[in-house]
Each structure stands twice: as C-alpha cells, then as structure tokens.
Design an enzyme around this catalytic site. Structure first.
Site, PDB file in Angstrom:
ATOM      1  N   ASP A 190     -63.893 -52.879  -1.455  1.00  0.00           N
ATOM      2  CA  ASP A 190     -64.162 -52.799  -0.028  1.00  0.00           C
ATOM      3  C   ASP A 190     -65.531 -52.274   0.386  1.00  0.00           C
ATOM      4  O   ASP A 190     -66.241 -52.920   1.122  1.00  0.00           O
ATOM      5  CB  ASP A 190     -63.095 -51.933   0.644  1.00  0.00           C
ATOM      6  CG  ASP A 190     -61.695 -52.485   0.435  1.00  0.00           C
ATOM      7  OD1 ASP A 190     -61.541 -53.462  -0.316  1.00  0.00           O
ATOM      8  OD2 ASP A 190     -60.756 -51.938   1.033  1.00  0.00           O
ATOM      9  N   GLU A 419     -54.757 -44.475  -8.174  1.00  0.00           N
ATOM     10  CA  GLU A 419     -55.438 -45.669  -7.666  1.00  0.00           C
ATOM     11  C   GLU A 419     -56.754 -45.879  -8.422  1.00  0.00           C
ATOM     12  O   GLU A 419     -57.085 -46.972  -8.845  1.00  0.00           O
ATOM     13  CB  GLU A 419     -55.715 -45.469  -6.166  1.00  0.00           C
ATOM     14  CG  GLU A 419     -56.357 -46.659  -5.493  1.00  0.00           C
ATOM     15  CD  GLU A 419     -56.413 -46.500  -3.987  1.00  0.00           C
ATOM     16  OE1 GLU A 419     -56.157 -45.391  -3.490  1.00  0.00           O
ATOM     17  OE2 GLU A 419     -56.703 -47.501  -3.307  1.00  0.00           O
TER      18      GLU A 419
HETATM   19  C1  GLC Z   1     -57.812 -51.021  -1.121  1.00  0.00           C
HETATM   20  C2  GLC Z   1     -58.649 -51.721  -2.172  1.00  0.00           C
HETATM   21  C3  GLC Z   1     -58.173 -53.154  -2.351  1.00  0.00           C
HETATM   22  C4  GLC Z   1     -56.690 -53.162  -2.685  1.00  0.00           C
HETATM   23  C5  GLC Z   1     -55.886 -52.369  -1.668  1.00  0.00           C
HETATM   24  C6  GLC Z   1     -54.442 -52.171  -2.091  1.00  0.00           C
HETATM   25  O1  GLC Z   1     -57.996 -51.590   0.123  1.00  0.00           O
HETATM   26  O2  GLC Z   1     -59.988 -51.664  -1.840  1.00  0.00           O
HETATM   27  O3  GLC Z   1     -58.886 -53.788  -3.366  1.00  0.00           O
HETATM   28  O4  GLC Z   1     -56.223 -54.450  -2.783  1.00  0.00           O
HETATM   29  O5  GLC Z   1     -56.447 -51.089  -1.499  1.00  0.00           O
HETATM   30  O6  GLC Z   1     -54.375 -51.591  -3.363  1.00  0.00           O
END
Ligand code: GLC
Length: 452
Positions: A190, A419
């Site tokens: 992102d 994460e």
């Molecule tokens: C965040 C990450 C994205 C991912 C999402 C759910 O937005 O940047 O890549 O898909 O989280 O994990």
C-alpha cells in the site's frame, strides 16, 4: 485457542523459540479462527472481509489439511467478480461478504450499489496482485486429491482467465506489454516509498472521513494521513468517472507500471496457460502466452542500472521510480529476469540480505526511506519472501533461496504469525494471528515434508 492468539507476545528473546509442533498447531488454528464460513479474513478487527491476494495465499495453507476448504476460498472470492460492464472479469481487492463497521473504506464508500455491475456480493472497484493461478499450480503439486480437484478446477480457471483478460484489456489497452495499476492499494504494498513520487500528482481529498485502522494498530506502524487523503481521492475518482476503464487509462492521476504486479501477473499467466492447456482451453492458453511474450519483450524498460534491480515506472511521466523495494526481486518469480541482468540483481539481493539480521525488508535498509516498523516501508512480509524464494530457486539461485528460507523460518520460530516483522530485531508488527503468514508457514512445511 486464546493462548495461541496472544502467544506471539510471549517469545521474543534469545533461544526461547516455538517448536515445530507448536507452530503447526497454531498455524492451523489461525486459519480456523479466521474462517468465516468458506472465506478467511486476514485478521479479526483490522481486516474483517475477504482480501483478494490474501485469499490465494491462504488457500495454500488450507490445502495442507482441508483440500475442499482450499478450493472454497477461490469460489468465495469469485462471488465478487464483476460479471458485466466494461470491467467484466475484474476480481476486486476486497469482497464484502458481510457487514462490519471496523473497516474504512467499507462497501458504502466505493459506489458499488450504484454501478450497475452484476456480481453476487458488494466489492471495491480496484484489484490486487493476481497470484491465484500460481497458488493453484502449487496446490496441484501438494498431493491434490484427483476427485476434489476435478470437481473444483474448471470454474475457477475460467474465472481466472476472465480476470487475466481484464488485466490485459483494461490495464494495457495499447498493448505495451506492461500493465498499469491505478491505485497504490492495487499493488498490495500500500504505502511503499516507490509510490511517494507518483502520489504527489494526486490531490488530497477535502471531504471528511474517519479512519478505522488507527483503532487497531499504532499510528507509527500505519500509513500517514496525507497518504490516506490521496488514496481516498483516487477511490472517489473511480466512482466519478463511472468506473469507465477508458477514462481511468487516460485520466487517472495515478498510473504506475508496478514491477510487483507485472511480475506476479506474468508468473500467474504462464501457470494459467498450462492449466488451460490441460483443460482443453487452447485459445485462452495461446492468448496468455502471447501476452507473456509481449511482457518479456518490454521488461527491460524497467531495469534500473543505478540500483541494480528492476523497479516500477510512473506511466504518466515515464520516470523510473528508483527506490529500492523488494518488489523488484519478484521478477524472478515472474520469469522475467533477462540474462544480462541476472547476476547483477542477484548481487544486489545478497547485499540487501547482509545489511539486516532478518530478510527480506520491503525497503533496502540503507535507503533514507527505510522505516523498520511502518507499513511497506521496511518490514518483512513472509508471503512475499516465499514468492521471491520460489523465483530464486526456479532461476537456479539455490544458495540465495535457501538463505531466504532460513530467515523466514527463524522469524516464524521467534515471533509466530504476525502481519509483518521488523528486519532489525525479528519482532512482529501490525496485526497478529495473521492468515497469510500462517498459511505461508504451513505451505513451506508441507513442501519440505514432500522433499524429505
Ligand atoms: C493491507 C495490505 C494488503 C493486504 C491487506 C489484508 O492492506 O497492505 O496487501 O492485502 O492488508 O491483509
């Protein structure tokens, strides 16, 4: 179950590591806890819906202990696929299977109730890296049950073909070989520093909105307010041009030839072409292979001699975005590395790996944009390391691939399933009890056991 949810906080130091048995149980439990009945949320609270590329990675984890459940992840995702209109085939970045108030921007923000598109569930209007066909190819190598496969494969492959056709039709209308992304969230990475420059051309929205992410994760780990103002502007722009792909391709203030997406799309298109050949879908296979050949001819345009790696490019200005991010190393996964650049890029990667105790940071640690704990500006994402590791092995770089695998394993053993992770200490950051991280562990372990 609760013990597992909080255990990553328990062990952060010294040799106090999780055993393989503990990790295995916790990884399965993570997927089970995040299962919402046929689809998996990334983590509770922060991400309460089904995300596009998360679903593909998560399916690999399910495949190790419940094969039908793995295929269900794709069926659920395809319920959000756009079935009509000029963007027919789009698989959106979020499928809003059920209401949840803990996320912004939710279904009411994207304009999908008024877009006239036929689909089964509310969705966003942008996409994410299309890694699904590569995940399916991997699933077929995992002692896949013939009957279960036969029952599920064809409709999923057909849905993915329509999605890949959407990519090439809507995101490379001039047949340049290099698709563009129209929103930083499409990259999945992102707020990578690679997007800082092109985002400057995007106005900041002046409308009011309330972020929800800061209620779940500390603001020091999340994107800035300025970033959010610009991405909200882009979301609104899509709606205001009526989701017209022609207008997006000409007028969107953000159009980037993203090396991550281009590589992931190419790798997946090659896998999808093989799947199509196996299913007698010859025209689709020919189409996909022709597009891959076009991309292979164009990829040299994204080589940065200065950085010794492939990078993204601002399609509007034509400028290379010469910020060292891990996305460039996905070019091996996409089978796009040209022989003339292979050795140099490998040397670049090895230099990165020696700069931090844990690999692979999302931004090179010696670069001024590096921030060890902030989203996509430094932390390690394990599923991306797995894709890069796979690409390295395919390219014959076994040593580098093994080095990366060892680093991945030590992050799992030390910190569990976060994460993302800090490259200097190995500590977990962002959400906990995270689906694609657990799935990446399960997949890696399964592959190892098949080799043994
Ligand atoms: C965040 C990450 C994205 C991912 C999402 C759910 O937005 O940047 O890549 O898909 O989280 O994990």
């Amino acid at each position: 179950m609760h013990k597992v949810a909080c255990w990553p906080h328990r062990k952060q130091v010294g040799s106090d590591m999780y055993s393989e048995k503990e990790l295995l149980e916790a990884a399965r439990q993570t997927l089970i806890d995040n299962d919402r009945g046929g689809y998996t949320i990334p983590t509770a609270g922060l991400y309460p819906f089904q995300w596009n590329w998360d679903a593909g990675v998560t399916a690999l984890g399910w495949m190790t202990f419940d094969q039908q459940r793995a295929w269900d992840e794709f069926h659920a995702l395809l319920r959000g696929q756009w079935q009509s209109g000029p963007q027919e085939g789009l698989i959106p970045h979020i499928v809003f299977h059920q209401a949840a108030s803990s996320y912004f921007p939710g279904p009411d923000q994207w304009g999908c109730e008024a877009d006239g598109v036929v689909r089964q569930v509310a969705t966003t209007s942008i996409t994410q890296p299309p890694l699904h066909a590569s995940m399916i190819a991997a699933m077929l190598q995992m002692n896949a049950d013939a009957q279960i496969t036969q029952k599920n494969l064809l409709p999923i492959v057909q849905g993915l073909v329509r999605h890949h056709r959407w990519w090439y039709r809507c995101r490379d209308p001039l047949d340049t070989g290099l698709v563009f992304s129209s929103h930083p969230w499409e990259s999945g990475m992102d707020n990578s520093p690679a997007w800082d420059e092109p985002l400057k051309a995007v106005p900041r929205t002046t409308r009011a909105y309330t972020r929800k992410d800061l209620g779940h994760v500390d603001s020091s780990m999340r994107p800035t307010q300025e970033f959010y103002d610009r991405v909200v502007y882009l979301m609104d722009f899509n709606r205001e041009v009526g989701f017209d792909p022609g207008r997006i391709a000409k007028e969107s203030p953000y159009r980037v030839n993203d090396i991550g997406i281009i590589s992931i799309l190419n790798g997946a298109s090659l896998q999808l072409a093989s799947l199509c050949e196996g299913l007698g879908l010859q025209d689709d296979a020919l189409f996909l292979r022709a597009r891959c050949a076009m991309t292979a001819r164009a990829i040299g345009q994204l080589w940065s001699e200065k950085l010794g790696q492939y990078v993204s490019r601002d399609q509007i200005t034509g400028q290379l975005l010469e910020v060292p991010t891990h996305a460039g190393f996905l070019s091996w996964h996409g089978r796009l590395v040209e022989p003339a650049h292979d050795a140099r890029q490998l040397a670049t990667l090895l230099a990165w790996m020696h700069e931090t105790p844990y690999a692979l940071p999302s931004t090179r640690s010696s670069h001024p944009a590096f921030e060890p704990a902030r989203y996509w500006r430094g932390p390690i994402w394990q599923h991306l390391s797995a894709l890069i590791q796979d690409g390295l092995a395919r390219a014959g770089h076994r040593g580098a691939s093994d080095l990366l695998a060892a680093s991945m394993q030590s992050l799992f053993s030390q910190s569990g399933f976060y994460e993302d992770y800090r490259p200097l200490t190995g500590a977990g950051v962002g959400g906990t009890h995270f689906s694609w991280t657990a799935a990446t562990y399960l997949f890696g372990r399964h592959v190892q056991s098949l080799r043994a």
